[in-house]
Motif scaffolding. Structure first.
Motif, short mmCIF file in Angstrom:
data_model
loop_
_atom_site.label_atom_id
_atom_site.label_comp_id
_atom_site.label_asym_id
_atom_site.label_seq_id
_atom_site.Cartn_x
_atom_site.Cartn_y
_atom_site.Cartn_z
N MET A 82 -9.00 4.80 -12.73
CA MET A 82 -8.87 6.41 -12.78
C MET A 82 -7.43 6.86 -12.44
SD MET A 82 -10.28 7.42 -9.26
CE MET A 82 -10.19 9.24 -9.45
N HIS A 83 -6.72 5.82 -12.07
CA HIS A 83 -4.93 6.40 -12.21
C HIS A 83 -4.30 5.56 -13.07
CE1 HIS A 83 -5.85 7.96 -7.75
NE2 HIS A 83 -6.28 8.71 -8.40
N GLY A 84 -4.58 4.97 -14.04
CA GLY A 84 -4.16 4.33 -15.25
C GLY A 84 -3.75 2.99 -14.84
N GLY A 141 -10.61 -0.27 0.95
CA GLY A 141 -9.07 -0.39 0.87
C GLY A 141 -8.41 0.74 0.47
N THR A 142 -9.04 1.88 0.92
CA THR A 142 -8.56 3.38 0.74
C THR A 142 -8.28 4.22 1.84
OG1 THR A 142 -8.56 5.23 -0.94
CG2 THR A 142 -10.75 4.15 -0.37
N SER A 143 -7.28 5.08 1.84
CA SER A 143 -6.91 5.78 3.08
C SER A 143 -7.79 7.16 2.93
CB SER A 143 -5.67 6.28 3.14
OG SER A 143 -5.03 6.95 1.92
N GLY A 144 -8.35 7.57 1.80
CA GLY A 144 -8.96 8.63 1.32
C GLY A 144 -8.37 10.01 1.63
N HIS A 186 10.05 -2.25 -11.14
CA HIS A 186 9.76 -3.08 -9.93
C HIS A 186 8.48 -3.37 -9.42
CE1 HIS A 186 11.32 -4.55 -5.80
NE2 HIS A 186 10.33 -3.81 -5.48
N ARG A 187 7.59 -2.55 -9.57
CA ARG A 187 6.23 -2.67 -8.89
C ARG A 187 5.63 -3.44 -10.14
NH1 ARG A 187 3.82 2.76 -7.83
NH2 ARG A 187 1.81 1.63 -7.75
N ARG A 188 5.83 -3.35 -11.60
CA ARG A 188 5.31 -4.22 -12.37
C ARG A 188 5.80 -5.55 -12.47
NH1 ARG A 188 7.40 -1.84 -16.17
NH2 ARG A 188 5.94 0.06 -16.46
N PHE A 190 1.00 12.35 -9.75
CA PHE A 190 0.43 13.61 -9.01
C PHE A 190 0.50 14.72 -9.99
CE2 PHE A 190 -0.62 11.92 -4.93
CZ PHE A 190 0.29 10.84 -4.80
N GLY A 191 -0.53 15.62 -9.90
CA GLY A 191 -0.50 16.77 -10.72
C GLY A 191 -1.13 16.33 -12.19
N GLU A 192 -1.35 15.49 -12.39
CA GLU A 192 -1.92 14.91 -13.77
C GLU A 192 -3.43 14.55 -13.77
OE1 GLU A 192 1.82 13.13 -16.38
OE2 GLU A 192 0.75 11.65 -15.10
N THR A 234 0.78 -1.30 -0.04
CA THR A 234 -0.08 -0.05 -0.03
C THR A 234 0.99 1.15 -0.14
OG1 THR A 234 -0.03 0.05 2.42
CG2 THR A 234 -1.89 -1.19 1.20
N PHE A 235 0.22 2.46 0.12
CA PHE A 235 1.01 3.54 -0.14
C PHE A 235 1.53 4.28 1.38
CE2 PHE A 235 1.41 4.00 -4.50
CZ PHE A 235 0.30 3.04 -4.85
N ARG A 236 0.45 4.20 2.41
CA ARG A 236 0.39 5.14 3.33
C ARG A 236 0.41 4.23 4.73
NH1 ARG A 236 -1.98 7.06 -0.59
NH2 ARG A 236 -1.40 8.92 -1.48
N ASP A 237 0.23 2.93 4.85
CA ASP A 237 0.49 2.29 5.77
C ASP A 237 1.97 2.21 6.29
OD1 ASP A 237 -1.81 -0.20 4.47
OD2 ASP A 237 -2.03 1.14 6.07
#
Ligand code: BV8
Length: 232
Positions: free
Chosen positions: A112-114, A179-182, A59-61, A155-157, A24-27
């Protein structure tokens, strides 16, 4: 789930893929706890240091290719089919760039984020399937230019499919965030838009998100447990 809604709007985030082994991103220990998103997930970062950004997404792919959908992804695919069978619709909008919803059998997924498994040519704009690493000199399959980037929204796109998303939300009678931090907009604002439209809202998450107070209902726990329980 209480009364039988006809159109359900589902918003998923990185938490639905956590039990599939994707970060995840923010855990605690999340991606943005270890990396600075402003140095990796912005067009400026890519312009300044394309090799580092390409390497981060390569790496993520590879991680996505190794991962498998979990019971939460499967429950959403079943719910999509069941709702369609009785003349309803499940609109699945995901912030995630993995393909686990598709691999679990969801037929209609709005990224929505590609998508990490797609490449976009910055010279001609062509988007192509891409399961392998993207290297700086790799040629665009359409125009041949060495100008490929991951087809994800930084971010910014501008996020993708915003008109379709807004239209689907307006027709829904239930909004469920999973499963989203909002923390990231405009996705994080959808629950308030739903409330303003008089749509019932529910949060399914490991723990209360930044948006927890905006939901009518909530269930907390691992997605692979609470999502199947909620959708059946
Ligand atoms: C834009 C793709 C112009 C790349 C990502 C107000 C309005 C509009 C924009 C902004 C605004 N305020 C600020 C902005 C700018 C910015 C923004 O939101 N910044 C934030 C940091 C404040 N937004 C943008 O730049 C967006 N573009 O604004 O364009 C515009 C203006 C107006 C209207 C429209 C457009 C573009 C944002 C997209 C950035 N790209 N990803 C990549 O993947 O590398 S963002 C990234 O964060 C991912 O997409 C991720 O999905 C997304 C959100 O994170 P989450 O999915 O929620 O993941 P997180 O780790 O945060 O949370 C996981 C949750 O799961 C936790 O709650 C945890 O408890 C839970 N969990 C963990 N394990 C489990 C679990 N739950 C269940 N089970 C488990 N096992």
């Amino acid at each position: 789930m209480a009364s039988q809604p006809r159109q359900i709007f589902i918003l998923t985030g990185a938490g639905i893929s956590a039990e599939s082994g994707l970060g995840t991103f923010r855990d605690r220990g999340g991606l943005w706890a270890r990396f600075d998103p402003m140095k990796l997930a912005t067009p400026e970062a890519f312009a300044e240091d394309p090799d580092t950004v390409l390497d981060f997404y390569n790496h993520r792919r590879r991680g996505v290719r190794k991962a498998a959908p979990n019971a939460a992804h499967a429950a959403l695919a079943r719910a999509e089919a069941a709702l369609a069978a009785r003349g309803g619709r499940l609109f699945l909008c995901t912030q995630n760039v993995d393909d686990l919803h598709e691999r679990a059998g969801s037929a209609a997924v709005v990224h929505m984020h590609g998508e990490l498994l797609k490449a976009r040519c910055t010279a001609c704009g062509t988007v192509s399937e891409r399961r392998a690493d993207i290297l700086p000199d790799d040629p665009c399959p359409h125009c041949g230019a060495a100008a490929l980037r991951p087809d994800v929204v930084w971010f910014g796109e501008m996020p993708k499919h915003l008109d379709r998303i807004d239209a689907a939300l307006a027709e829904s009678d239930l909004f469920v965030a999973i499963g989203t931090s909002g923390a990231v907009y405009p996705a994080a604002g959808y629950v308030r838009e739903a409330r303003a439209l008089g749509i019932r809202t529910c949060e399914l998450n490991l723990e209360p998100s930044d948006n927890a107070g905006a939901f009518d209902e909530a269930r907390y726990g691992p997605a692979s447990t609470i999502v199947p329980g909620y959708l059946t």
